[in-house]
Design an enzyme around this catalytic site. Sequence first.
Site, short mmCIF file in Angstrom:
data_model
loop_
_atom_site.label_atom_id
_atom_site.label_comp_id
_atom_site.label_asym_id
_atom_site.label_seq_id
_atom_site.Cartn_x
_atom_site.Cartn_y
_atom_site.Cartn_z
N ARG A 54 0.66 -1.08 -0.21
CA ARG A 54 0.29 -0.17 -0.24
C ARG A 54 1.00 1.50 0.22
O ARG A 54 0.22 2.29 -0.68
CB ARG A 54 -1.79 0.06 1.32
CG ARG A 54 -2.10 0.65 0.85
CD ARG A 54 -3.62 1.03 2.07
NE ARG A 54 -1.98 1.34 3.54
CZ ARG A 54 -2.11 1.03 4.37
NH1 ARG A 54 -2.46 0.07 4.86
NH2 ARG A 54 -0.97 1.46 5.83
N TYR A 106 -15.79 18.91 -14.67
CA TYR A 106 -16.55 17.13 -14.01
C TYR A 106 -17.70 17.23 -13.07
O TYR A 106 -17.21 17.85 -11.87
CB TYR A 106 -14.71 16.85 -13.59
CG TYR A 106 -15.62 15.10 -14.04
CD1 TYR A 106 -15.63 14.49 -15.28
CD2 TYR A 106 -15.25 14.32 -12.96
CE1 TYR A 106 -16.26 12.85 -14.70
CE2 TYR A 106 -15.41 13.00 -12.70
CZ TYR A 106 -16.07 12.51 -13.84
OH TYR A 106 -16.63 11.21 -13.87
N ASP A 174 -6.74 20.61 -13.09
CA ASP A 174 -7.29 19.63 -13.10
C ASP A 174 -7.64 19.63 -15.11
O ASP A 174 -8.43 20.15 -15.46
CB ASP A 174 -8.99 19.53 -13.21
CG ASP A 174 -9.39 17.45 -13.55
OD1 ASP A 174 -8.93 17.23 -15.08
OD2 ASP A 174 -10.59 17.15 -13.10
N LYS A 199 -8.57 9.09 -19.02
CA LYS A 199 -9.00 9.00 -20.31
C LYS A 199 -7.98 9.46 -21.44
O LYS A 199 -7.04 8.16 -21.49
CB LYS A 199 -9.68 10.88 -20.45
CG LYS A 199 -10.19 10.56 -19.25
CD LYS A 199 -11.70 10.08 -19.44
CE LYS A 199 -12.45 9.61 -18.00
NZ LYS A 199 -13.21 10.98 -17.15
C1 LIG Z 1 -12.88 11.84 -16.04
C2 LIG Z 1 -12.20 12.72 -15.68
C3 LIG Z 1 -12.07 12.95 -13.79
C4 LIG Z 1 -12.69 11.44 -13.29
O1 LIG Z 1 -11.29 10.80 -13.92
P1 LIG Z 1 -12.38 9.03 -13.11
O2 LIG Z 1 -10.96 8.36 -13.46
O3 LIG Z 1 -13.30 8.79 -14.13
O4 LIG Z 1 -12.08 8.74 -12.01
C5 LIG Z 1 -12.31 14.47 -13.75
N1 LIG Z 1 -11.82 15.16 -13.78
C6 LIG Z 1 -12.25 14.79 -14.94
C7 LIG Z 1 -11.85 16.36 -16.60
C8 LIG Z 1 -12.35 13.93 -16.12
O5 LIG Z 1 -12.56 13.64 -17.12
#
Ligand SMILES: *Cc1c(COP(=O)(O)O)cnc(C)c1O
Length: 373
Positions: A54, A106, A174, A199
């Site tokens: 961990r 998001y 982000d 993504k």
């Molecule tokens: C998908 C996404 C998230 C969350 O990511 P996960 O890997 O699905 O938890 C956060 N911010 C943005 C802009 C996203 O597109």
Amino acid sequence: MSERSVLGDGTRVVRAGLPPAVPGQPFLPGPVFAAPYHLDPATGPVPGRDGYGRTDNPTWRALESAIGDLEGGECVVFSSGMAAITAVLLTVLRPGDTVVLPADGYYRTRALAAQTLAGLGVTVREVPTAGRYPPFDGVALVLLETPANPGLDVCDIAALASVAHGAGALVAVDSTTATPLGQQPLALGADLVVASGTKALTGHSDLVLGYVAGPALDPIRNWRNGTGAVPGPFETWLAHRSLSTLDLRLARQSATAAAVADLLATRPEVGSVRWPGRPADPAYPVASRQMRRIPGIVTFTLPDAAHVARFLGATRLVGAATSFGGPHTTADRRAQWGDPVPDGLVRLSCGLEDTADVVADLTAALDTAAGSG
Ligand SMILES: *Cc1c(COP(=O)(O)O)cnc(C)c1O
């Protein structure tokens, strides 16, 4: 031949985080699966040596070194993008603090704030990515998201970071939609980058992952250990393996998005086409200054949910799916997830197919959906 001092994106992603060449060893070592590691029977756990799964994993460290190189800081990988966002919000914010979040970013980030932060006595202020931003006096953390998902508005990271720092606020960005090849928030003055690796960064629609990048991440690393929001070694290794094609994938996705945005702009039934790389887009001036490449995502509206369903039923190449940045072109009607956007709003993620095939398929499907095909 003299080596160029600044390596190009394709070269950087291929080499990022790889160990030195050793004859007989692979380019990218395989994943290390371990809960406990052997300890020295006499000295027990030693800082800097792997002890427990961990806390320590060499496969994490390799990917962290790769992403850290690309972002220009340290990196800590998490089990998902939301785990990474949670780590930033809850390590920085204390009861009585105020956080500024994107009103159009998001949706799960806003839900987390409403469900968890508000209950902890943190004041949550939502501001649209394109502004106007109120003064940041009394704000502890400004979380920007640019380009924002799903509406693709863009904000000026350097300008906002300078104002926020003047008011004593930290700035996190982000950067999921952009990836580290699209923009460099740390170089633009942000304190932290947070992103989903699910993504476009890893781009194969086969894993869920997140990361935080920044200059000094011990509190974030401690948070991961304390909360256990750790990624699996296999996902981490897959992510590292996929990183080497990031430059090529983004090039195709971005080129297809440009062609798709041009097509959509000619369609009478399509409203508010957003792609920050189009000179007609409201985000174009900031995006073209701040970003090194534009994501392969195009957001637009069709008249209603039924029209979107006809469109999705008629396409041969566009899968109905959420997420973005994968090899297959996909479309997501965002309102079906509870994102507070118009019913007919579609976020289209351009894949790796031939651009001409995607444009031809979209044209045919839009014709059918409009009753003229
Ligand atoms: C998908 C996404 C998230 C969350 O990511 P996960 O890997 O699905 O938890 C956060 N911010 C943005 C802009 C996203 O597109």
